[in-house]
Design a protein around this motif. Structure first.
Motif, PDB file in Angstrom:
ATOM      1  N   ILE A 244      15.346  -9.015   8.942  1.00 30.38           N
ATOM      2  CA  ILE A 244      13.921  -8.741   8.747  1.00 30.38           C
ATOM      3  C   ILE A 244      13.616  -8.760   7.258  1.00 30.38           C
ATOM      4  CG2 ILE A 244      12.007  -7.167   9.194  1.00 30.38           C
ATOM      5  CD1 ILE A 244      13.569  -5.998  11.508  1.00 30.38           C
ATOM      6  N   PRO A 245      13.046  -9.854   6.753  1.00 29.17           N
ATOM      7  CA  PRO A 245      12.562  -9.854   5.370  1.00 29.17           C
ATOM      8  C   PRO A 245      11.192  -9.178   5.330  1.00 29.17           C
ATOM      9  CG  PRO A 245      12.263 -12.024   6.360  1.00 29.17           C
ATOM     10  CD  PRO A 245      12.876 -11.151   7.420  1.00 29.17           C
ATOM     11  N   VAL A 246      11.002  -8.247   4.424  1.00 30.28           N
ATOM     12  CA  VAL A 246       9.750  -7.487   4.413  1.00 30.28           C
ATOM     13  C   VAL A 246       9.226  -7.345   2.995  1.00 30.28           C
ATOM     14  CG1 VAL A 246      11.064  -5.318   4.424  1.00 30.28           C
ATOM     15  CG2 VAL A 246       8.645  -5.302   5.049  1.00 30.28           C
ATOM     16  N   TYR A 247       7.909  -7.527   2.880  1.00 29.72           N
ATOM     17  CA  TYR A 247       7.217  -7.256   1.620  1.00 29.72           C
ATOM     18  C   TYR A 247       5.934  -6.501   1.950  1.00 29.72           C
ATOM     19  CZ  TYR A 247       4.476  -7.815  -2.618  1.00 29.72           C
ATOM     20  OH  TYR A 247       3.709  -7.559  -3.730  1.00 29.72           O
ATOM     21  N   ASN A 248       5.838  -5.269   1.465  1.00 29.75           N
ATOM     22  CA  ASN A 248       4.671  -4.424   1.735  1.00 29.75           C
ATOM     23  C   ASN A 248       4.333  -4.431   3.229  1.00 29.75           C
ATOM     24  OD1 ASN A 248       4.504  -3.729  -0.941  1.00 29.75           O
ATOM     25  ND2 ASN A 248       2.788  -5.081  -1.415  1.00 29.75           N
ATOM     26  N   GLY A 249       5.324  -4.094   4.025  1.00 33.25           N
ATOM     27  CA  GLY A 249       5.170  -4.181   5.476  1.00 33.25           C
ATOM     28  C   GLY A 249       5.045  -2.844   6.174  1.00 33.25           C
ATOM     29  N   ALA A 250       4.597  -1.825   5.470  1.00 34.96           N
ATOM     30  CA  ALA A 250       4.577  -0.479   6.045  1.00 34.96           C
ATOM     31  C   ALA A 250       3.719  -0.391   7.307  1.00 34.96           C
ATOM     32  CB  ALA A 250       4.072   0.525   5.005  1.00 34.96           C
ATOM     33  N   THR A 251       2.709  -1.221   7.428  1.00 36.05           N
ATOM     34  CA  THR A 251       1.804  -1.136   8.576  1.00 36.05           C
ATOM     35  C   THR A 251       2.495  -1.494   9.886  1.00 36.05           C
ATOM     36  OG1 THR A 251      -0.072  -1.699   7.147  1.00 36.05           O
ATOM     37  CG2 THR A 251      -0.405  -1.916   9.522  1.00 36.05           C
ATOM     38  N   PHE A 252       3.396  -2.491   9.847  1.00 36.39           N
ATOM     39  CA  PHE A 252       3.963  -3.018  11.092  1.00 36.39           C
ATOM     40  C   PHE A 252       5.478  -2.913  11.203  1.00 36.39           C
ATOM     41  CE2 PHE A 252       0.148  -5.780  10.293  1.00 36.39           C
ATOM     42  CZ  PHE A 252      -0.652  -5.207  11.276  1.00 36.39           C
ATOM     43  N   LEU A 253       6.164  -2.579  10.133  1.00 37.74           N
ATOM     44  CA  LEU A 253       7.628  -2.625  10.122  1.00 37.74           C
ATOM     45  C   LEU A 253       8.247  -1.747  11.205  1.00 37.74           C
ATOM     46  CD1 LEU A 253      10.322  -3.491   8.880  1.00 37.74           C
ATOM     47  CD2 LEU A 253      10.028  -1.660   7.165  1.00 37.74           C
ATOM     48  N   ALA A 254       7.713  -0.550  11.405  1.00 34.52           N
ATOM     49  CA  ALA A 254       8.291   0.353  12.402  1.00 34.52           C
ATOM     50  C   ALA A 254       8.229  -0.253  13.805  1.00 34.52           C
ATOM     51  CB  ALA A 254       7.569   1.699  12.374  1.00 34.52           C
ATOM     52  N   GLU A 255       7.165  -1.023  14.106  1.00 36.53           N
ATOM     53  CA  GLU A 255       7.066  -1.667  15.421  1.00 36.53           C
ATOM     54  C   GLU A 255       8.159  -2.716  15.594  1.00 36.53           C
ATOM     55  OE1 GLU A 255       3.173  -2.869  16.874  1.00 36.53           O
ATOM     56  OE2 GLU A 255       2.270  -1.727  15.243  1.00 36.53           O
TER      57      GLU A 255
ATOM     58  N   SER B   6      15.687  -6.889   4.261  1.00 38.31           N
ATOM     59  CA  SER B   6      15.587  -7.129   2.825  1.00 38.31           C
ATOM     60  C   SER B   6      14.199  -6.699   2.364  1.00 38.31           C
ATOM     61  CB  SER B   6      15.812  -8.608   2.500  1.00 38.31           C
ATOM     62  OG  SER B   6      15.640  -8.842   1.108  1.00 38.31           O
ATOM     63  N   ASN B   7      14.158  -5.667   1.544  1.00 34.35           N
ATOM     64  CA  ASN B   7      12.903  -5.148   0.994  1.00 34.35           C
ATOM     65  C   ASN B   7      12.609  -5.881  -0.310  1.00 34.35           C
ATOM     66  OD1 ASN B   7      10.742  -3.716   0.023  1.00 34.35           O
ATOM     67  ND2 ASN B   7      11.757  -1.724   0.041  1.00 34.35           N
ATOM     68  N   ASN B   8      11.570  -6.719  -0.272  1.00 28.41           N
ATOM     69  CA  ASN B   8      11.274  -7.612  -1.396  1.00 28.41           C
ATOM     70  C   ASN B   8      10.449  -6.903  -2.472  1.00 28.41           C
ATOM     71  OD1 ASN B   8      11.385 -10.028  -2.794  1.00 28.41           O
ATOM     72  ND2 ASN B   8       9.719 -10.987  -1.648  1.00 28.41           N
ATOM     73  N   ALA B   9      11.023  -5.794  -3.006  1.00 29.97           N
ATOM     74  CA  ALA B   9      10.379  -5.000  -4.061  1.00 29.97           C
ATOM     75  C   ALA B   9       8.980  -4.563  -3.626  1.00 29.97           C
ATOM     76  CB  ALA B   9      10.328  -5.780  -5.375  1.00 29.97           C
ATOM     77  N   SER B  10       8.888  -4.016  -2.413  1.00 28.39           N
ATOM     78  CA  SER B  10       7.599  -3.560  -1.886  1.00 28.39           C
ATOM     79  C   SER B  10       7.069  -2.390  -2.707  1.00 28.39           C
ATOM     80  CB  SER B  10       7.748  -3.131  -0.422  1.00 28.39           C
ATOM     81  OG  SER B  10       8.146  -4.211   0.389  1.00 28.39           O
ATOM     82  N   SER B  11       5.734  -2.304  -2.779  1.00 27.33           N
ATOM     83  CA  SER B  11       5.104  -1.228  -3.542  1.00 27.33           C
ATOM     84  C   SER B  11       4.370  -0.240  -2.637  1.00 27.33           C
ATOM     85  CB  SER B  11       4.120  -1.813  -4.567  1.00 27.33           C
ATOM     86  OG  SER B  11       3.136  -2.616  -3.923  1.00 27.33           O
ATOM     87  N   ASP B  12       4.516  -0.409  -1.303  1.00 30.81           N
ATOM     88  CA  ASP B  12       3.868   0.517  -0.369  1.00 30.81           C
ATOM     89  C   ASP B  12       4.920   1.467   0.201  1.00 30.81           C
ATOM     90  OD1 ASP B  12       5.300  -1.137   1.286  1.00 30.81           O
ATOM     91  OD2 ASP B  12       3.625  -1.649   2.608  1.00 30.81           O
ATOM     92  N   GLY B  13       4.737   1.908   1.434  1.00 30.34           N
ATOM     93  CA  GLY B  13       5.662   2.870   2.022  1.00 30.34           C
ATOM     94  C   GLY B  13       6.818   2.256   2.778  1.00 30.34           C
ATOM     95  N   THR B  14       7.139   0.990   2.524  1.00 29.61           N
ATOM     96  CA  THR B  14       8.224   0.310   3.236  1.00 29.61           C
ATOM     97  C   THR B  14       9.558   1.042   3.081  1.00 29.61           C
ATOM     98  OG1 THR B  14       7.200  -1.883   3.143  1.00 29.61           O
ATOM     99  CG2 THR B  14       9.590  -1.808   3.310  1.00 29.61           C
ATOM    100  N   ALA B  15       9.903   1.435   1.871  1.00 27.80           N
ATOM    101  CA  ALA B  15      11.196   2.091   1.630  1.00 27.80           C
ATOM    102  C   ALA B  15      11.297   3.401   2.406  1.00 27.80           C
ATOM    103  CB  ALA B  15      11.385   2.335   0.136  1.00 27.80           C
ATOM    104  N   GLU B  16      10.208   4.144   2.487  1.00 32.65           N
ATOM    105  CA  GLU B  16      10.211   5.415   3.213  1.00 32.65           C
ATOM    106  C   GLU B  16      10.429   5.191   4.711  1.00 32.65           C
ATOM    107  OE1 GLU B  16       8.090   4.549   0.888  1.00 32.65           O
ATOM    108  OE2 GLU B  16       8.490   6.041  -0.680  1.00 32.65           O
ATOM    109  N   ILE B  17       9.805   4.142   5.261  1.00 28.88           N
ATOM    110  CA  ILE B  17       9.996   3.836   6.681  1.00 28.88           C
ATOM    111  C   ILE B  17      11.450   3.463   6.950  1.00 28.88           C
ATOM    112  CG2 ILE B  17       9.411   2.154   8.481  1.00 28.88           C
ATOM    113  CD1 ILE B  17       6.567   2.141   7.313  1.00 28.88           C
ATOM    114  N   LEU B  18      12.026   2.659   6.081  1.00 25.26           N
ATOM    115  CA  LEU B  18      13.421   2.273   6.259  1.00 25.26           C
ATOM    116  C   LEU B  18      14.339   3.492   6.190  1.00 25.26           C
ATOM    117  CD1 LEU B  18      13.463  -1.012   4.149  1.00 25.26           C
ATOM    118  CD2 LEU B  18      13.670  -0.812   6.634  1.00 25.26           C
TER     119      LEU B  18
END
Length: 269
Positions: free
Chosen positions: A8-19, A37-49
Motif C-alpha cells: 500500500i503506497p500512501v500519501y496523505n491518505g488518512a481519510t481512507f487508509l484505515a478502510e 510506504s508512507n510517502n512523507a505524508s503531512s496528515d494523520g497517516t503515520a498515526e493511523i499506521l
C-alpha cells in the motif's frame, strides 16, 4: 512465512487508509504480510499506521521526502519478499473477504500465469457503488490482445491486478514515461510472455472522488496510448491516429461526466 503481500503506497491518505487496512484484516487468507510506504505524508497517516501496527503483520517504510508517483510505487515493489503480491492504492479496498484467497489459489493452481485480474466496483468516497466494471473475457486471456484493445478503445482492458507472481515481476518496474497508462504498461509487460487470468467477480473496489488523479491525467491519455503502441509494436498509422484521437476524446468526456455523476451522488448521500 507469509506467501502473499499487500503493498500500500500512501500519501496523505488518512481519510481512507484505515478502510484499506480493514479490508486486508477481513481476508480469509491467512499469513498476509502488509507493507505500507508512507510517502512523507503531512496528515494523520503515520498515526493511523501506528494504530494498526499490532493488528496486522505490518511493515511501514517511511520515505524521507515525497517521491514522484512512479518512483514511490517502484520503491515499494523493492520490498516484496513473498511469492505473490497485490499493490492496493490507499483509497481502494478489497471488496470481498475471499479476494486474496481466490488470487492465491489461482496462482498456485496455474504456475504459468503471471497475474490474476478481476471485475471491479467503482465506489464514491462513502463507499456507495457508482458502477460495476465487468470484463467479458475468458478465464485465461492474452496480454497483447488486452493491450491492443486498450489502445483501440482508450480504456484500460486489463483492470487492476489482484495478484502478481513475484518471480514474473523480476526487474520490471513502472515506466517513467507513463502516468495515466502506468498500470496498463506494467500489466502488459508482466503477462506479455506468460498467461493472465481473470476471475469474474468484483473483488476490488476502486474509489472515485474529487481528489482522484484520473481527472488531472486525462489530458495525457492519447499521447500515452500512442507511446504504448510504439513500445509494444502496435501499428497505428494515420487512420488509426485519427480514430484513436476521436475515441479518446469521447472516452475522456464520458469520464468527466462520470466525475460529475460521482459528485452528484456524493452530495445527495
Amino acid at each position: 512465512m507469509a506467501q502473499f503481500s499487500v503493498l500500500i503506497p500512501v500519501y496523505n491518505g488518512a481519510t481512507f487508509l484505515a478502510e484499506a487496512l480493514q479490508s486486508v484484516a477481513d481476508q480469509t487468507l491467512e499469513d498476509i504480510q502488509v507493507v505500507v510506504s508512507n510517502n512523507a505524508s503531512s496528515d494523520g497517516t503515520a498515526e493511523i499506521l501506528d494504530q494498526w501496527k499490532d493488528r496486522l503483520n505490518l511493515r511501514v517504510i517511511t520515505q524521507e521526502k515525497t517521491l514522484p508517483m512512479q518512483d514511490h510505487f517502484n520503491a515499494i515493489l523493492d520490498f516484496v519478499e513473498t511469492e505473490f503480491y497485490v499493490l492496493l492504492c490507499h483509497d481502494d479496498y478489497l471488496a470481498d473477504p475471499d479476494a486474496l484467497l481466490l488470487a492465491r489459489d489461482a496462482l498456485v493452481a496455474a504456475p504459468t500465469i503471471a497475474a490474476v485480474y478481476c471485475d471491479l466496483l467503482y465506489v464514491n468516497p462513502q463507499r456507495r457503488q457508482l458502477a460495476k466494471r465487468t470484463f467479458r473475457r475468458g478465464h485465461f486471456f492474452s496480454a497483447d490482445m488486452a493491450g491492443a484493445k486498450t489502445i483501440s478503445t482508450a480504456r484500460n482492458q486489463f483492470g487492476i491486478p489482484l495478484g502478481v507472481r513475484h518471480a514474473s515481476l523480476g526487474a520490471l518496474r513502472y515506466d517513467s514515461r507513463f502516468y495515466y497508462a502506468m498500470d496498463v504498461d506494467l500489466s502488459w509487460a508482466l503477462s506479455r510472455h506468460q498467461d493472465a487470468l481473470h476471475i469474474p467477480k468484483p473483488l476490488i473496489a476502486n474509489r472515485y472522488g474529487d481528489t482522484n488523479m484520473t481527472w488531472s491525467l486525462l489530458s495525457k491519455a492519447r499521447n500515452e496510448f500512442l507511446e504504448l503502441a510504439k513500445k509494444y509494436d502496435i501499428t497505428v498509422g494515420p487512420v488509426g491516429y485519427v480514430r484513436l484521437s476521436a475515441v479518446n476524446f469521447v472516452v475522456s468526456q464520458q469520464k468527466r461526466i462520470f466525475g460529475l455523476y460521482q459528485r452528484l451522488i456524493t452530495r445527495c448521500r
